[in-house]
Motif scaffolding. Structure first.
Motif, PDB file in Angstrom:
ATOM      1  N   ASN A 129      43.257  36.175   7.597  1.00  0.00           N
ATOM      2  CA  ASN A 129      43.030  37.620   7.768  1.00  0.00           C
ATOM      3  C   ASN A 129      42.514  38.261   6.480  1.00  0.00           C
ATOM      4  O   ASN A 129      41.657  39.139   6.520  1.00  0.00           O
ATOM      5  N   ARG A 130      43.037  37.820   5.338  1.00  0.00           N
ATOM      6  CA  ARG A 130      42.546  38.346   4.059  1.00  0.00           C
ATOM      7  C   ARG A 130      41.082  37.969   3.845  1.00  0.00           C
ATOM      8  O   ARG A 130      40.281  38.779   3.393  1.00  0.00           O
ATOM      9  N   VAL A 131      40.733  36.741   4.198  1.00  0.00           N
ATOM     10  CA  VAL A 131      39.340  36.285   4.070  1.00  0.00           C
ATOM     11  C   VAL A 131      38.434  37.148   4.946  1.00  0.00           C
ATOM     12  O   VAL A 131      37.390  37.629   4.501  1.00  0.00           O
ATOM     13  N   THR A 132      38.844  37.368   6.182  1.00  0.00           N
ATOM     14  CA  THR A 132      38.054  38.176   7.104  1.00  0.00           C
ATOM     15  C   THR A 132      37.909  39.611   6.607  1.00  0.00           C
ATOM     16  O   THR A 132      36.810  40.178   6.624  1.00  0.00           O
ATOM     17  N   ALA A 133      39.000  40.191   6.130  1.00  0.00           N
ATOM     18  CA  ALA A 133      38.966  41.578   5.658  1.00  0.00           C
ATOM     19  C   ALA A 133      38.042  41.731   4.444  1.00  0.00           C
ATOM     20  O   ALA A 133      37.322  42.727   4.327  1.00  0.00           O
ATOM     21  N   ARG A 134      38.059  40.761   3.561  1.00  0.00           N
ATOM     22  CA  ARG A 134      37.224  40.859   2.353  1.00  0.00           C
ATOM     23  C   ARG A 134      35.756  40.524   2.612  1.00  0.00           C
ATOM     24  O   ARG A 134      34.899  40.886   1.817  1.00  0.00           O
ATOM     25  N   SER A 135      35.457  39.854   3.696  1.00  0.00           N
ATOM     26  CA  SER A 135      34.070  39.428   3.927  1.00  0.00           C
ATOM     27  C   SER A 135      33.123  40.621   4.050  1.00  0.00           C
ATOM     28  O   SER A 135      32.000  40.566   3.562  1.00  0.00           O
ATOM     29  N   SER A 136      33.556  41.718   4.666  1.00  0.00           N
ATOM     30  CA  SER A 136      32.670  42.881   4.782  1.00  0.00           C
ATOM     31  C   SER A 136      32.435  43.527   3.417  1.00  0.00           C
ATOM     32  O   SER A 136      31.342  44.017   3.135  1.00  0.00           O
ATOM     33  N   VAL A 137      33.457  43.504   2.556  1.00  0.00           N
ATOM     34  CA  VAL A 137      33.287  44.032   1.196  1.00  0.00           C
ATOM     35  C   VAL A 137      32.304  43.154   0.430  1.00  0.00           C
ATOM     36  O   VAL A 137      31.415  43.651  -0.265  1.00  0.00           O
ATOM     37  N   ALA A 138      32.458  41.841   0.570  1.00  0.00           N
ATOM     38  CA  ALA A 138      31.541  40.913  -0.102  1.00  0.00           C
ATOM     39  C   ALA A 138      30.105  41.126   0.385  1.00  0.00           C
ATOM     40  O   ALA A 138      29.168  41.143  -0.419  1.00  0.00           O
ATOM     41  N   ASP A 139      29.938  41.310   1.683  1.00  0.00           N
ATOM     42  CA  ASP A 139      28.600  41.552   2.237  1.00  0.00           C
ATOM     43  C   ASP A 139      27.998  42.839   1.664  1.00  0.00           C
ATOM     44  O   ASP A 139      26.824  42.878   1.309  1.00  0.00           O
ATOM     45  N   ALA A 140      28.798  43.894   1.580  1.00  0.00           N
ATOM     46  CA  ALA A 140      28.311  45.174   1.045  1.00  0.00           C
ATOM     47  C   ALA A 140      27.924  45.036  -0.427  1.00  0.00           C
ATOM     48  O   ALA A 140      26.898  45.579  -0.855  1.00  0.00           O
TER      49      ALA A 140
ATOM     50  N   GLY B 265      51.224  20.171   7.652  1.00  0.00           N
ATOM     51  CA  GLY B 265      51.960  20.204   8.913  1.00  0.00           C
ATOM     52  C   GLY B 265      52.576  21.576   9.068  1.00  0.00           C
ATOM     53  O   GLY B 265      53.231  22.074   8.168  1.00  0.00           O
ATOM     54  N   MET B 266      52.309  22.215  10.165  1.00  0.00           N
ATOM     55  CA  MET B 266      52.678  23.618  10.291  1.00  0.00           C
ATOM     56  C   MET B 266      53.961  23.794  11.075  1.00  0.00           C
ATOM     57  O   MET B 266      54.218  23.108  12.041  1.00  0.00           O
ATOM     58  N   ASN B 267      54.767  24.731  10.584  1.00  0.00           N
ATOM     59  CA  ASN B 267      55.853  25.263  11.389  1.00  0.00           C
ATOM     60  C   ASN B 267      55.536  26.739  11.581  1.00  0.00           C
ATOM     61  O   ASN B 267      54.494  27.212  11.150  1.00  0.00           O
ATOM     62  N   MET B 268      56.413  27.497  12.205  1.00  0.00           N
ATOM     63  CA  MET B 268      56.103  28.905  12.488  1.00  0.00           C
ATOM     64  C   MET B 268      55.852  29.702  11.208  1.00  0.00           C
ATOM     65  O   MET B 268      54.963  30.534  11.149  1.00  0.00           O
ATOM     66  N   PHE B 269      56.628  29.428  10.147  1.00  0.00           N
ATOM     67  CA  PHE B 269      56.463  30.155   8.893  1.00  0.00           C
ATOM     68  C   PHE B 269      55.093  29.851   8.283  1.00  0.00           C
ATOM     69  O   PHE B 269      54.367  30.748   7.877  1.00  0.00           O
ATOM     70  N   GLU B 270      54.737  28.566   8.233  1.00  0.00           N
ATOM     71  CA  GLU B 270      53.454  28.167   7.654  1.00  0.00           C
ATOM     72  C   GLU B 270      52.289  28.680   8.493  1.00  0.00           C
ATOM     73  O   GLU B 270      51.254  29.060   7.962  1.00  0.00           O
ATOM     74  N   ASP B 271      52.463  28.688   9.821  1.00  0.00           N
ATOM     75  CA  ASP B 271      51.426  29.206  10.710  1.00  0.00           C
ATOM     76  C   ASP B 271      51.139  30.675  10.386  1.00  0.00           C
ATOM     77  O   ASP B 271      49.984  31.097  10.323  1.00  0.00           O
ATOM     78  N   GLY B 272      52.169  31.449  10.118  1.00  0.00           N
ATOM     79  CA  GLY B 272      51.998  32.851   9.741  1.00  0.00           C
ATOM     80  C   GLY B 272      51.279  33.003   8.410  1.00  0.00           C
ATOM     81  O   GLY B 272      50.452  33.886   8.237  1.00  0.00           O
ATOM     82  N   LYS B 273      51.600  32.114   7.451  1.00  0.00           N
ATOM     83  CA  LYS B 273      50.933  32.163   6.142  1.00  0.00           C
ATOM     84  C   LYS B 273      49.440  31.840   6.274  1.00  0.00           C
ATOM     85  O   LYS B 273      48.599  32.454   5.620  1.00  0.00           O
ATOM     86  N   VAL B 274      49.135  30.880   7.127  1.00  0.00           N
ATOM     87  CA  VAL B 274      47.729  30.527   7.361  1.00  0.00           C
ATOM     88  C   VAL B 274      46.993  31.708   7.976  1.00  0.00           C
ATOM     89  O   VAL B 274      45.893  32.058   7.551  1.00  0.00           O
ATOM     90  N   ASP B 275      47.615  32.337   8.959  1.00  0.00           N
ATOM     91  CA  ASP B 275      46.990  33.509   9.588  1.00  0.00           C
ATOM     92  C   ASP B 275      46.780  34.628   8.577  1.00  0.00           C
ATOM     93  O   ASP B 275      45.733  35.285   8.581  1.00  0.00           O
ATOM     94  N   GLN B 276      47.766  34.858   7.704  1.00  0.00           N
ATOM     95  CA  GLN B 276      47.616  35.891   6.677  1.00  0.00           C
ATOM     96  C   GLN B 276      46.445  35.574   5.750  1.00  0.00           C
ATOM     97  O   GLN B 276      45.643  36.452   5.420  1.00  0.00           O
ATOM     98  N   ALA B 277      46.347  34.337   5.319  1.00  0.00           N
ATOM     99  CA  ALA B 277      45.255  33.935   4.428  1.00  0.00           C
ATOM    100  C   ALA B 277      43.909  34.130   5.122  1.00  0.00           C
ATOM    101  O   ALA B 277      42.967  34.665   4.529  1.00  0.00           O
TER     102      ALA B 277
END
Length: 163
Positions: free
Chosen positions: A68-79, A54-66
């Motif tokens: 974003n990290r997945v997205t950022a690392r995906s190009s490194v993983a592809d390379a 169940g998300m509140n504003m703090f948890e929503d930010g943590k989910v977005d951070q997680a």
């Protein structure tokens, strides 16, 4: 008229050295890829857990951070995956007297392997560095022969031996 490339046969020692280099760089790339994939799974699990709790504003930010990290690392993983695939096929390239992808290159400034960039590593007591086909050094060496000298960023590299 295109230039003829003179094929050459590698000695057993040269082939063994090249095989050991490919094996080492592949191992390094695979370990990096495995580590990234482990981090990806952890971040995906964190995002899923936060969403299920169940998300509140703090948890929503943590989910977005997680995410974003997945997205950022995906190009490194592809390379990394592309590098591993390249290395798996490197021995299909026929050796020639001219510098090309897949070559082991000894210069007066160091020893290099042309395929993909890597940190320095040691094979049979010799230090090597992986360079990509996009590197300025490879672009200068491409098509050159043992004994040639190239200049990269104001540094001269004398080609001692390549295979």
């Amino acid at each position: 008229m295109p230039l003829a490339h003179n094929n050459m046969e590698l000695t057993r020692t040269q082939q063994a050295t090249k095989d050991a280099i490919v094996k080492q760089i592949t191992k390094m790339k695979q370990e990096s890829l495995d580590n990234i994939m482990k981090m990806q799974r952890m971040d995906n699990q964190e995002a899923k857990k936060e969403t299920e709790d169940g998300m509140n504003m703090f948890e929503d930010g943590k989910v977005d951070q997680a995410r974003n990290r997945v997205t950022a690392r995906s190009s490194v993983a592809d390379a990394l995956a592309q590098d591993i695939n390249l290395l798996k096929g490197i021995n299909t390239i026929t050796p020639t007297e001219e510098i090309q992808m897949g070559d082991v290159v000894h210069t007066d400034k160091g020893k290099f392997f042309v395929a993909c960039a890597s940190d320095a590593f040691t094979i049979e007591g010799e230090k090597y560095i992986g360079i990509s086909t996009e590197s300025p050094l490879f672009r200068a060496l491409l098509g050159k022969h043992d004994g040639d000298t190239v200049t990269v960023n104001g540094n001269d590299f004398k080609l001692k031996k390549s295979f």
